[in-house]
Design a protein around this motif. Structure first.
Motif, PDB file in Angstrom:
ATOM      1  N   SER A  16       0.835  -1.204   0.000  1.00 52.14           N
ATOM      2  CA  SER A  16       0.000   0.000   0.000  1.00 52.14           C
ATOM      3  C   SER A  16       0.869   1.253   0.000  1.00 52.14           C
ATOM      4  O   SER A  16       1.981   1.256   0.531  1.00 52.14           O
ATOM      5  N   GLN A  17       0.346   2.296  -0.583  1.00 56.35           N
ATOM      6  CA  GLN A  17       1.010   3.588  -0.554  1.00 56.35           C
ATOM      7  C   GLN A  17       0.601   4.303   0.741  1.00 56.35           C
ATOM      8  O   GLN A  17      -0.554   4.256   1.151  1.00 56.35           O
ATOM      9  N   ALA A  18       1.569   4.965   1.366  1.00 57.84           N
ATOM     10  CA  ALA A  18       1.302   5.668   2.618  1.00 57.84           C
ATOM     11  C   ALA A  18       2.044   6.994   2.621  1.00 57.84           C
ATOM     12  O   ALA A  18       3.054   7.162   1.926  1.00 57.84           O
ATOM     13  N   LYS A  19       1.524   7.927   3.399  1.00 60.09           N
ATOM     14  CA  LYS A  19       2.105   9.263   3.489  1.00 60.09           C
ATOM     15  C   LYS A  19       2.616   9.498   4.906  1.00 60.09           C
ATOM     16  O   LYS A  19       1.958   9.131   5.877  1.00 60.09           O
ATOM     17  N   VAL A  20       3.775  10.147   5.024  1.00 61.49           N
ATOM     18  CA  VAL A  20       4.360  10.476   6.322  1.00 61.49           C
ATOM     19  C   VAL A  20       3.648  11.709   6.874  1.00 61.49           C
ATOM     20  O   VAL A  20       3.527  12.723   6.200  1.00 61.49           O
ATOM     21  N   VAL A  21       3.173  11.594   8.126  1.00 67.23           N
ATOM     22  CA  VAL A  21       2.496  12.726   8.752  1.00 67.23           C
ATOM     23  C   VAL A  21       3.262  13.277   9.953  1.00 67.23           C
ATOM     24  O   VAL A  21       3.011  14.399  10.395  1.00 67.23           O
ATOM     25  N   ALA A  22       4.231  12.503  10.481  1.00 64.29           N
ATOM     26  CA  ALA A  22       5.017  12.974  11.625  1.00 64.29           C
ATOM     27  C   ALA A  22       6.252  12.096  11.796  1.00 64.29           C
ATOM     28  O   ALA A  22       6.299  10.964  11.303  1.00 64.29           O
ATOM     29  N   VAL A  23       7.230  12.645  12.498  1.00 66.32           N
ATOM     30  CA  VAL A  23       8.412  11.890  12.882  1.00 66.32           C
ATOM     31  C   VAL A  23       8.320  11.693  14.389  1.00 66.32           C
ATOM     32  O   VAL A  23       8.167  12.653  15.131  1.00 66.32           O
ATOM     33  N   GLU A  24       8.390  10.447  14.832  1.00 65.86           N
ATOM     34  CA  GLU A  24       8.300  10.130  16.250  1.00 65.86           C
ATOM     35  C   GLU A  24       9.522   9.320  16.651  1.00 65.86           C
ATOM     36  O   GLU A  24       9.569   8.110  16.459  1.00 65.86           O
ATOM     37  N   GLY A  25      10.517  10.013  17.159  1.00 69.72           N
ATOM     38  CA  GLY A  25      11.772   9.356  17.519  1.00 69.72           C
ATOM     39  C   GLY A  25      12.462   8.854  16.269  1.00 69.72           C
ATOM     40  O   GLY A  25      12.744   9.615  15.350  1.00 69.72           O
ATOM     41  N   ASN A  26      12.687   7.541  16.192  1.00 67.30           N
ATOM     42  CA  ASN A  26      13.324   6.933  15.023  1.00 67.30           C
ATOM     43  C   ASN A  26      12.316   6.312  14.072  1.00 67.30           C
ATOM     44  O   ASN A  26      12.694   5.538  13.195  1.00 67.30           O
ATOM     45  N   ALA A  27      11.049   6.602  14.259  1.00 69.27           N
ATOM     46  CA  ALA A  27      10.001   6.024  13.418  1.00 69.27           C
ATOM     47  C   ALA A  27       9.216   7.129  12.724  1.00 69.27           C
ATOM     48  O   ALA A  27       9.188   8.277  13.171  1.00 69.27           O
ATOM     49  N   LEU A  28       8.564   6.751  11.625  1.00 63.98           N
ATOM     50  CA  LEU A  28       7.722   7.695  10.891  1.00 63.98           C
ATOM     51  C   LEU A  28       6.261   7.303  11.086  1.00 63.98           C
ATOM     52  O   LEU A  28       5.899   6.144  10.924  1.00 63.98           O
ATOM     53  N   ARG A  29       5.435   8.249  11.479  1.00 63.54           N
ATOM     54  CA  ARG A  29       3.993   8.009  11.581  1.00 63.54           C
ATOM     55  C   ARG A  29       3.404   8.185  10.188  1.00 63.54           C
ATOM     56  O   ARG A  29       3.642   9.193   9.548  1.00 63.54           O
ATOM     57  N   ILE A  30       2.654   7.164   9.738  1.00 64.05           N
ATOM     58  CA  ILE A  30       2.120   7.176   8.376  1.00 64.05           C
ATOM     59  C   ILE A  30       0.611   6.997   8.385  1.00 64.05           C
ATOM     60  O   ILE A  30       0.037   6.479   9.350  1.00 64.05           O
ATOM     61  N   ILE A  31       0.001   7.414   7.266  1.00 65.98           N
ATOM     62  CA  ILE A  31      -1.422   7.150   7.027  1.00 65.98           C
ATOM     63  C   ILE A  31      -1.557   6.596   5.606  1.00 65.98           C
ATOM     64  O   ILE A  31      -0.745   6.898   4.729  1.00 65.98           O
ATOM     65  N   LYS A  32      -2.579   5.782   5.404  1.00 61.76           N
ATOM     66  CA  LYS A  32      -2.825   5.175   4.086  1.00 61.76           C
ATOM     67  C   LYS A  32      -3.399   6.222   3.152  1.00 61.76           C
ATOM     68  O   LYS A  32      -4.231   7.034   3.535  1.00 61.76           O
ATOM     69  N   ILE A  33      -2.910   6.214   1.897  1.00 62.31           N
ATOM     70  CA  ILE A  33      -3.459   7.163   0.901  1.00 62.31           C
ATOM     71  C   ILE A  33      -4.134   6.403  -0.225  1.00 62.31           C
ATOM     72  O   ILE A  33      -3.988   5.243  -0.404  1.00 62.31           O
TER      73      ILE A  33
END
Length: 147
Positions: free
Chosen positions: A130-147
């Motif tokens: 699935s394609q996803a978009k980055v909405v935030a950086v949380e420490g060493n991880a990226l918070r994503i949502i499905k597009i």
């Protein structure tokens, strides 16, 4: 006997050297205060040692307190060499499924912050491919949502 002016001057320079090597800004005020006391003992050579220590303490604590009250940190998180927010809005492909209970992985065509693959977290389930978009950086991880 060495003059008090030279002793305070040496202490001030030593404290400034410590500040340069650590870069904390806290020691800076003590070094400047010691140099001010050196200047005061040059102007008033008969200043008693107790007054010298009192002036040093007052200048050190006062300048440190004033700096601490007026210092405003402009950025809460530092990413050296990265433009702030550069990664927000980038899209990538999920290569390991992610859900609210388990981290996954996202891959980008062009590297993001020095890497093509990142740990991803999400509040929704997103399947592999699935394609996803980055909405935030949380420490060493990226918070994503499905597009």
């Amino acid at each position: 006997m060495i003059d008090a002016m030279w002793i305070w001057g040496a202490i001030g320079l030593l404290l400034l050297a410590v500040e340069i090597s650590t870069g904390t800004v806290y020691v800076l005020w003590f070094g400047i205060s010691a140099l001010c006391v050196a200047l005061a003992t040059w102007i008033f050579p008969n200043m008693p040692p107790a007054v010298q220590f009192a002036v040093f303490a007052a200048l050190s604590i006062g300048s440190l307190a004033i700096w601490k009250l007026n210092y405003k940190k402009t950025e809460t998180h530092s990413r050296v060499g990265q433009a702030q927010g550069e990664e927000i809005g980038r899209t990538g492909t999920v290569i390991e499924s992610v859900n609210p209970n388990q981290n996954g992985k996202i891959s980008f065509v062009q590297g993001l912050m020095g890497s093509r693959e990142w740990v991803a977290v999400s509040n929704e389930s997103i399947e592999v491919g699935s394609q996803a978009k980055v909405v935030a950086v949380e420490g060493n991880a990226l918070r994503i949502i499905k597009i």
